[in-house]
Structure formats: C-alpha cells, structure tokens
Design an enzyme around this catalytic site. Structure first.
Site, short mmCIF file in Angstrom:
data_model
loop_
_atom_site.label_atom_id
_atom_site.label_comp_id
_atom_site.label_asym_id
_atom_site.label_seq_id
_atom_site.Cartn_x
_atom_site.Cartn_y
_atom_site.Cartn_z
N TYR A 74 51.05 4.39 63.16
CA TYR A 74 50.33 5.50 63.83
C TYR A 74 49.80 5.01 65.17
CZ TYR A 74 50.48 8.01 59.38
OH TYR A 74 50.90 8.65 58.25
N CYS A 81 58.92 11.95 60.36
CA CYS A 81 57.50 11.59 60.31
C CYS A 81 57.21 10.69 59.10
CB CYS A 81 56.62 12.83 60.28
SG CYS A 81 56.90 13.88 58.86
#
Lengths: 288, 168
Positions: free
Chosen positions: A167, A198
C-alpha cells in the site's frame, strides 16, 4: 359581449351525451373506440418513432452488456462497454448492489450472457496459471470515482501476476507518500477486481491485508499466481524484492533494498517469478 | 447469464417500447382524442420513462408504471388546456362561443373531462386507467402503489362523483 353572455348561459351540467352515459354505467373498461383504427395507430407509432429518435439522441446513455456468472471465485456480475470491461462485482459481498446502481445511472444495461461467460473462462485460466487473457482484456475505468483512485488502479495494471506491491509503495508511486490509507479505500472500491489486480497490494509488514471480496479470495488469487502463503497469511520467506528500474532482485534484508527508493520495488513470489519478469539476481545478497 | 438466472433488472428500454407502444398510443388517442396531442404525450411519456428507467427495480410493473406516466401527462395536459381555455374565454369571447355552440355533444364530453380533472388524483388516475386503458385492478394497484381493493374503491368513488356531476 353578446357572445360572451351566451357562453356563460350554457349550464355546466347539461346534456350528458350517449358516450358519457355509457362510460359512467359501470366500472368495466370502455369499449374500444371505432374511430381509432389499428392502421391509424400504426402510422402514428411510425411517426412518433421518427420524432423520438431525434429527441432521444440528445440524452441517450451508452449501452453496456452485463451478465451474471458462477466463477470459481463465486457469483459475479460482469459488465462490458464499447471501450472495455467496466465492472466485475462479487455478488455475495455487502457492497454488491453499488456497481449495478452506478452502471444503471450512467448506462443502458443490456443483459448478455456472453460477456459473463468470457470473463469466467478468463478467470479459470488465471487460476490455472495463465494470466494472458486477463492482461489483454481492455478495461474501462469510467466507473472509478476520482482521479486519485484512477491513477492508483491504472498503476496497478502494471504489476504482473506472481508479484505484489505494498500500500505504501503504491501510494508513493502515484505521488502521494502519505496516502496509504486512501490507497486502501481505493482498492476496496475497485470496480474491476481481478482485472485491475487490487489483490496484488499487501501491507508493508508482509501480511497480505484485506480484500474487498474477502481475504479468502485474495488468498486463492495470490496462491494461484505463485505465492506460497501459509495459514499465517504472510508472504513466504522465499519472496524476493525486485527493482523496476535496475531490474535486479534481492533478498528482503539486502542493503540495496533499504537504499533504493521504495516506489520502484515489487515483491515476487520467489526467484523464479522474478527471473520470469526479466530480473536478474543481486550480486550482494545472491537470492538465487 | 445462466438460463435459470434472475438478472435483477427490468427489460431494456427499447424492448419495452416495442412491447407497449401500440397499446399506449391507442390509450393516448383515447384519452386525448387528438392526433397531435397523442403524439406529443407519447413522446414525452417515453422520454420521461427513459430518464427514470434506472430507478425501475424489476420487469414487473413496467406496464402499469408506463400507464401511470401516460395518464398523468394526459390529465395534466387537459388541466392546462382548461386553464388556457378559461383565459381565452375572457380575452376572446367570440372565438369560444363560436366553437362551443357548433358542437353541443363535444361540450358534454368536455364536461365529463372537466369533472374527471376535478377528481382527487388517485381516483382520477384509477378511473382513467380502468376505463380508457382497460387495466385490471391488480395493475392499477401496482401503478398507484396501493392494494387492488383500494384501486377498485377509487374507481367506484370516481364513478359516483362523475355520475353526480353529469346530473344523472
């Protein structure tokens, strides 16, 4: 003024005609009107079509084809527009209705099973180790809410199977070094899971983190792509860090990893995947 | 789409147009009694339906929903027309008295319409859909979001008031 006086004199309740009487006789539908003939109506409909086509053209929504399929990842809603795949939604998750609403407000949704069938086949192949069909499938990020999320998701399309980013790394790569939480939110509302991967974003500490479709799905996807993730749901010890610019990969603790800028790193499932992506091993830590 | 699947959407707009356009045109012709009016309302009805299409939950109720739009448009139009006619009557008495004296039976129909327009909206919509659209009470209930009994009661009340207004 004389005429006006006459008009006023006509009593409002006078002379109900025969038709009015028959209409008020009962609550059955009034009989068809002989004056309104079938071919007359046909001609009117024709006429109306021409006028309507002109009026509709101005605010017609673009068409998308959508269908539902039972995939190995569960029941999916799939929608494809002229520029590519617009939405893939896990129908068993709490937010499943949102993509369909978003689709319907901006597009004319036409049911078409072919789109869903094709996506299911591509997911089958991904889970069998072949990501080429998914990588080659054009995607349309129109349903993505904002520019930040669009940049994050577009960047993710470049992370190959067998690799992940963090992230934090993704936030830095799109120029928002303190935006890892916003990245998390962007991933959670990704309208195209699997196609915009993702699931290939993990936490900086090596834990695989959360997933909009549930952690179990993220695990199956990462495992299918080559990560040997155990019950601790962390990256395996054989994972290596590859640098995008230098095309060199290292062991996690290598001094080079600490030195080089973070946004450029991807983490590969193992040395073999790193080599497969065109990287060569570091001479300092000799990961392969 | 799986053959048994339940795709949670109403049919595509164009399919609904094809399926219902003829009966709705007939209905509009019946309620407006004027070719141009019917064409105008027809177009406006479909444009409204198109705009509101994303809010439709399912295939069920498309037909009554379309009838409801059509009915409201017609009734609004006749109300506007009456308002306009009243203004004209005051401004140009010759014109009005001439037309109204030419055709007496038309006037009776105008009175019936006048009385329909004066009904409470739910009774008015139920009555027009029943009488001129030929919808059954289930469909009227779906269009008005009420029970079939209440739809029937609405038509009944409307009939009672209209008979009284017609002096019969």
């Amino acid at each position: 003024m004389k005429h006006r006086a006459i008009a006023r004199k006509v009593p409002r309740r006078a002379r109900p005609d025969a038709e009015a009487v028959s209409i008020l006789a009962d609550d059955l539908p009034a009989p068809p009107d002989a004056a309104i003939a079938g071919d007359g109506i046909d001609a009117m409909v024709e006429d109306a079509h021409r006028r309507m086509a002109r009026a509709l053209r101005r605010f017609r929504r673009p068409a998308v084809r959508a269908g539902i399929t039972e995939s190995p990842l569960g029941r999916l809603l799939v929608a494809e527009g002229p520029r590519g795949l617009l939405a893939v939604a896990y129908l068993d998750t709490p937010g499943a209705a949102a993509p369909l609403e978003a689709l319907r407000s901006g597009y004319d949704v036409i049911e078409d099973s072919a789109v869903a069938v094709r996506v299911r086949e591509e997911i089958d192949r991904l889970l069998a180790g072949d990501s080429a069909p998914i990588d080659g499938h054009p995607v349309d990020l129109s349903l993505v809410a904002g520019d930040f999320q669009r940049r994050a998701l577009a960047h993710l399309r470049r992370v190959p199977p067998g690799a992940v980013v963090t992230y934090q790394g993704l936030a830095e790569a799109i120029g928002a070094p303190s935006g890892q939480r916003a990245i998390g939110n962007s991933m959670a509302s990704n309208p195209l899971p699997v196609y915009v991967p993702c699931h290939r974003v993990i936490r900086s500490d090596g834990a695989i983190g959360n997933y909009g479709g549930g952690v179990e799905r993220k695990l199956s996807l990462l495992r299918a792509e080559g990560f040997e993730i155990g019950p601790d749901k962390r990256l395996p010890p054989q994972a290596v860090w590859g640098h995008r610019r230098s095309h060199i990969f290292c062991r996690p603790g290598c001094a080079a990893v600490r030195r080089a800028s973070r946004p450029r790193w991807m983490i590969f499932a193992d040395a073999e995947h790193a080599c497969g992506a065109g990287m060569r091993p570091c001479k300092l830590c000799a990961p392969a | 789409m799986e053959p048994d699947g339940n795709f949670p959407l109403p049919p595509p707009f164009d399919e609904a147009v094809r399926r219902h356009e003829h009966e709705l045109m007939r209905y509009l012709m019946r309620t407006t009694r004027d070719r141009e009016d019917a064409l105008d309302v027809f177009q406006e009805m479909w444009l409204r339906a198109y705009r509101a299409w994303p809010t439709l939950a399912s295939a069920e109720g498309v037909r009554p929903w379309l009838y409801r739009i059509a009915t409201n448009l017609c009734l609004n139009r006749s109300r506007d027309r009456m308002r306009r006619a009243r203004v004209i009557a005051e401004d140009a008495p010759e014109f009005v008295s001439e037309t109204s004296s030419i055709n007496g039976s038309n006037e009776a129909v105008v009175h019936l319409r006048d009385a329909i327009a004066a009904l409470p909206s739910k009774q008015r919509e139920a009555f027009v859909m029943r009488k001129f659209g030929g919808l059954d009470y289930e469909e009227i209930a779906a269009a008005l979001a009420c029970s079939p009994e209440s739809a029937r009661a609405g038509v009944y009340q409307a009939l009672k008031k209209l008979r009284a207004a017609a002096g019969g």
